[in-house]
Design an enzyme around this catalytic site. Structure first.
Site, PDB file in Angstrom:
ATOM      1  N   ARG A   1       0.818  -1.205   0.000  1.00  0.00           N
ATOM      2  CA  ARG A   1       0.000   0.000   0.000  1.00  0.00           C
ATOM      3  C   ARG A   1       0.858   1.264   0.000  1.00  0.00           C
ATOM      4  NH1 ARG A   1      -5.038   0.214   2.165  1.00  0.00           N
ATOM      5  NH2 ARG A   1      -4.596  -1.362   3.730  1.00  0.00           N
ATOM      6  N   TYR A   2       2.030   1.177   0.634  1.00  0.00           N
ATOM      7  CA  TYR A   2       2.924   2.329   0.726  1.00  0.00           C
ATOM      8  C   TYR A   2       4.195   2.006  -0.056  1.00  0.00           C
ATOM      9  CZ  TYR A   2      -0.249   2.942   4.652  1.00  0.00           C
ATOM     10  OH  TYR A   2      -1.375   3.035   5.421  1.00  0.00           O
TER      11      TYR A   2
ATOM     12  N   ARG B   1       7.252   0.185   1.941  1.00  0.00           N
ATOM     13  CA  ARG B   1       7.092  -0.972   2.815  1.00  0.00           C
ATOM     14  C   ARG B   1       5.978  -1.890   2.327  1.00  0.00           C
ATOM     15  NH1 ARG B   1       5.212   3.757   4.787  1.00  0.00           N
ATOM     16  NH2 ARG B   1       3.623   3.899   6.418  1.00  0.00           N
TER      17      ARG B   1
ATOM     18  N   CYS C   1      -3.884 -17.698  14.693  1.00  0.00           N
ATOM     19  CA  CYS C   1      -3.466 -16.932  15.877  1.00  0.00           C
ATOM     20  C   CYS C   1      -3.677 -17.791  17.117  1.00  0.00           C
ATOM     21  CB  CYS C   1      -4.319 -15.675  16.037  1.00  0.00           C
ATOM     22  SG  CYS C   1      -4.269 -14.598  14.607  1.00  0.00           S
TER      23      CYS C   1
ATOM     24  N   CYS D   1      -8.931 -12.533  18.223  1.00  0.00           N
ATOM     25  CA  CYS D   1      -9.495 -11.329  18.822  1.00  0.00           C
ATOM     26  C   CYS D   1     -10.845 -11.065  18.171  1.00  0.00           C
ATOM     27  CB  CYS D   1      -8.589 -10.130  18.582  1.00  0.00           C
ATOM     28  SG  CYS D   1      -6.877 -10.480  19.009  1.00  0.00           S
TER      29      CYS D   1
ATOM     30  N   CYS E   1     -10.835  -8.323  15.547  1.00  0.00           N
ATOM     31  CA  CYS E   1      -9.867  -8.400  14.442  1.00  0.00           C
ATOM     32  C   CYS E   1     -10.437  -7.757  13.170  1.00  0.00           C
ATOM     33  CB  CYS E   1      -9.529  -9.859  14.155  1.00  0.00           C
ATOM     34  SG  CYS E   1      -8.309 -10.034  12.826  1.00  0.00           S
TER      35      CYS E   1
ATOM     36  N   ARG F   1      -8.942  -7.959  10.203  1.00  0.00           N
ATOM     37  CA  ARG F   1      -8.594  -8.743   9.008  1.00  0.00           C
ATOM     38  C   ARG F   1      -9.408 -10.026   8.995  1.00  0.00           C
ATOM     39  NH1 ARG F   1      -2.735  -8.337   8.832  1.00  0.00           N
ATOM     40  NH2 ARG F   1      -2.979  -6.343   7.788  1.00  0.00           N
TER      41      ARG F   1
ATOM     42  N   ASP G   1     -11.515  -0.063  12.964  1.00  0.00           N
ATOM     43  CA  ASP G   1     -11.781  -0.216  11.532  1.00  0.00           C
ATOM     44  C   ASP G   1     -13.216  -0.695  11.320  1.00  0.00           C
ATOM     45  OD1 ASP G   1      -9.265   0.483  10.445  1.00  0.00           O
ATOM     46  OD2 ASP G   1      -8.456  -1.422  11.163  1.00  0.00           O
TER      47      ASP G   1
ATOM     48  N   ASP H   1      -6.984   3.807  10.066  1.00  0.00           N
ATOM     49  CA  ASP H   1      -6.685   3.278   8.740  1.00  0.00           C
ATOM     50  C   ASP H   1      -7.944   3.549   7.934  1.00  0.00           C
ATOM     51  OD1 ASP H   1      -5.190   1.945   6.777  1.00  0.00           O
ATOM     52  OD2 ASP H   1      -4.345   0.619   8.309  1.00  0.00           O
TER      53      ASP H   1
ATOM     54  N   LYS I   1      -3.201   4.848   6.405  1.00  0.00           N
ATOM     55  CA  LYS I   1      -3.211   5.283   7.801  1.00  0.00           C
ATOM     56  C   LYS I   1      -3.119   6.799   7.871  1.00  0.00           C
ATOM     57  CE  LYS I   1      -1.077   1.336   9.995  1.00  0.00           C
ATOM     58  NZ  LYS I   1      -0.630   0.669   8.754  1.00  0.00           N
TER      59      LYS I   1
HETATM   60  C1  PLP Z   1      -0.080  -0.401   8.615  1.00  0.00           C
HETATM   61  C2  PLP Z   1       0.537  -0.865   7.406  1.00  0.00           C
HETATM   62  C3  PLP Z   1       1.902  -0.650   7.173  1.00  0.00           C
HETATM   63  C4  PLP Z   1       2.800   0.050   8.170  1.00  0.00           C
HETATM   64  O1  PLP Z   1       2.527   1.389   8.322  1.00  0.00           O
HETATM   65  P1  PLP Z   1       3.276   2.172   9.515  1.00  0.00           P
HETATM   66  O2  PLP Z   1       2.632   3.505   9.534  1.00  0.00           O
HETATM   67  O3  PLP Z   1       4.708   2.198   9.146  1.00  0.00           O
HETATM   68  O4  PLP Z   1       3.039   1.383  10.745  1.00  0.00           O
HETATM   69  C5  PLP Z   1       2.420  -1.119   6.001  1.00  0.00           C
HETATM   70  N1  PLP Z   1       1.667  -1.744   5.070  1.00  0.00           N
HETATM   71  C6  PLP Z   1       0.355  -1.945   5.264  1.00  0.00           C
HETATM   72  C7  PLP Z   1      -0.438  -2.607   4.203  1.00  0.00           C
HETATM   73  C8  PLP Z   1      -0.252  -1.516   6.444  1.00  0.00           C
HETATM   74  O5  PLP Z   1      -1.553  -1.748   6.634  1.00  0.00           O
HETATM   75  S1  SF4 Z   2      -5.960  -8.876  15.795  1.00  0.00           S
HETATM   76 FE1  SF4 Z   2      -6.498 -10.517  14.326  1.00  0.00          FE
HETATM   77  S2  SF4 Z   2      -4.560 -11.109  13.396  1.00  0.00           S
HETATM   78 FE2  SF4 Z   2      -4.043  -9.946  15.263  1.00  0.00          FE
HETATM   79  S3  SF4 Z   2      -3.799 -11.509  16.868  1.00  0.00           S
HETATM   80 FE3  SF4 Z   2      -5.921 -10.802  16.929  1.00  0.00          FE
HETATM   81  S4  SF4 Z   2      -7.054 -12.250  15.631  1.00  0.00           S
HETATM   82 FE4  SF4 Z   2      -4.900 -12.479  15.145  1.00  0.00          FE
END
Ligand code: PLP
Ligand code: SF4
Length: 351
Positions: free
Chosen positions: A95-96, A99, A108, A112, A115, A117, A276, A313, A320
């Site tokens: 996305r960035y 990174r 996991c 959670c 979560c 995702r 989120d 996010d 973010k």
């Molecule tokens: C959160 C995230 C990051 C890291 O972002 P930081 O601001 O450096 O913590 C990198 N890639 C993705 C896809 C993310 O969701």
């Molecule tokens: S937030 Fe989601 S991915 Fe992270 S530890 Fe909890 S269940 Fe696992």
């Protein structure tokens, strides 16, 4: 491992520990009949051992599912951050520019209930095979602008040391200088996973930072503090991300104590996230204006070292964003309209 850890995945396991509420029973009823909303239920004796017996307990709320998860708001989406759209390869999210995030596994130790995702976590994607790792590492090797890889999931520490070492090795071979960010909740949910063997493995592949996820001071047990300390003693910095969760930590005193304790351990409170828009999580969402009140109270009480950045996010793949009241450009029809750094506007519910 000196581990007497037990993993609980069934209603029968947990109902011996806690008297389930009707809302909790309803979730397990639905799970017995068909696919219940993801993620599945899993917890362990360590994490459940931190939970009090009361239904409103902050640990219990984070790991025992309820029928509140069946309520899906119109603005909630299975993949609220559009991660699939930013995925050039299986398990890789770019996305960035500088990174990437690699999904090492979908498993996991404890799922959670908040979560975000959940389109992925605890599923059956078999993510993290040798081919996916190899392709992701080649993607990074071919792009010099990528300087950091986040290893996430799921929880990468669900992998045995040997398999985790193979992941480290592939990315380290892609580029010597790459910063590896190990995103894991194991210090919180499974501190005995942080063994001397794991630490010496991580040491070999530095630079590595650990990013973990404490949400409540009760989680900062002696074991959890020791787990963080093992990384720190090995020259592996540890940062923490907290999610603001209604009924868990939406209280300045609770967060002040969490962040002060983390900072004194040497764990930098890094982000505090507004929730989120993942499906079935509205019962955890703190209304945005109340979140600002909490953040402002914290700004008045905490030092720079203990104060995390308040961020969201943005839904729909906006990335973010550090949130300030001034980020809101409009408030109408039950929604806030928020401007990101690129000037684009994103909607977030006014609950
Ligand atoms: C959160 C995230 C990051 C890291 O972002 P930081 O601001 O450096 O913590 C990198 N890639 C993705 C896809 C993310 O969701
Ligand atoms: S937030 Fe989601 S991915 Fe992270 S530890 Fe909890 S269940 Fe696992």
């Amino acid at each position: 491992m000196k581990d007497s850890l037990r993993r609980y995945v069934k209603r029968g396991d947990i109902s011996r520990l806690l008297t389930l509420t009707p809302e909790e029973e309803a979730w397990f009823d639905a799970a017995a009949e068909g696919p219940a909303p993801a993620p599945p239920f899993a917890a362990n004796s360590y994490y459940l051992g931190l939970a009090g017996k009361k239904p409103g307990d902050p640990i219990r709320k984070q790991c025992v599912p309820t029928s509140n998860e069946f309520r899906v708001e119109p603005y909630e989406a299975p993949d609220p951050l559009f991660e699939k759209k930013f995925s050039p390869l299986p398990g890789l999210i770019h996305r960035y520019p500088n990174r990437v995030l690699f999904l090492v596994t979908d498993k996991c130790p404890v799922y959670c209930r908040h979560c975000f995702r959940r389109y992925f976590t605890g599923g059956a994607s078999n993510q993290g095979g040798a081919k996916a790792i190899e392709e992701a590492a080649a993607f990074v090797a071919a792009r010099v602008e990528i300087t950091e890889v986040l290893l996430s999931g799921g929880d990468p520490l669900m992998l045995p040391d040997k398999a985790l070492g193979a992941v480290f090795d592939s990315f380290r071979s892609a580029r010597k200088s790459l910063l590896l960010r190990l995103c894991t909740r194991a210090p919180v949910t499974w501190p005995s996973r942080i063994t001397p063997e794991l630490i010496s493995l991580c040491r070999q592949y530095r630079p590595i930072w650990v990013s973990t996820h404490f949400n409540h001071p009760v989680e900062l047990t002696g074991e959890a503090s020791d787990a963080c300390g093992l990384f720190l003693d090995a020259g592996i910095p540890v940062v923490n991300q907290t999610v603001l969760l209604k009924g868990v930590n939406d209280n300045p005193e609770v967060l002040e104590s969490l962040f002060t304790m983390l900072a004194s351990l040497g764990v930098k409170p890094f982000y505090l996230f507004q929730g989120d828009l993942a499906p079935g999580t509205s019962h955890f969402r703190v209304p945005l204006l109340r979140s600002f009140d909490i953040v402002e109270a914290l700004e008045n009480r905490l030092s720079g070292l203990s104060l995390p950045v308040f961020a969201l996010d943005l839904p729909g793949g906006g990335g973010k964003l550090r949130l300030f009241r001034e980020s809101i450009v409009r408030r109408e029809n039950g929604m806030f309209y928020i401007r990101n750094r690129g000037g684009r506007i994103f909607a977030y519910p006014d609950e």
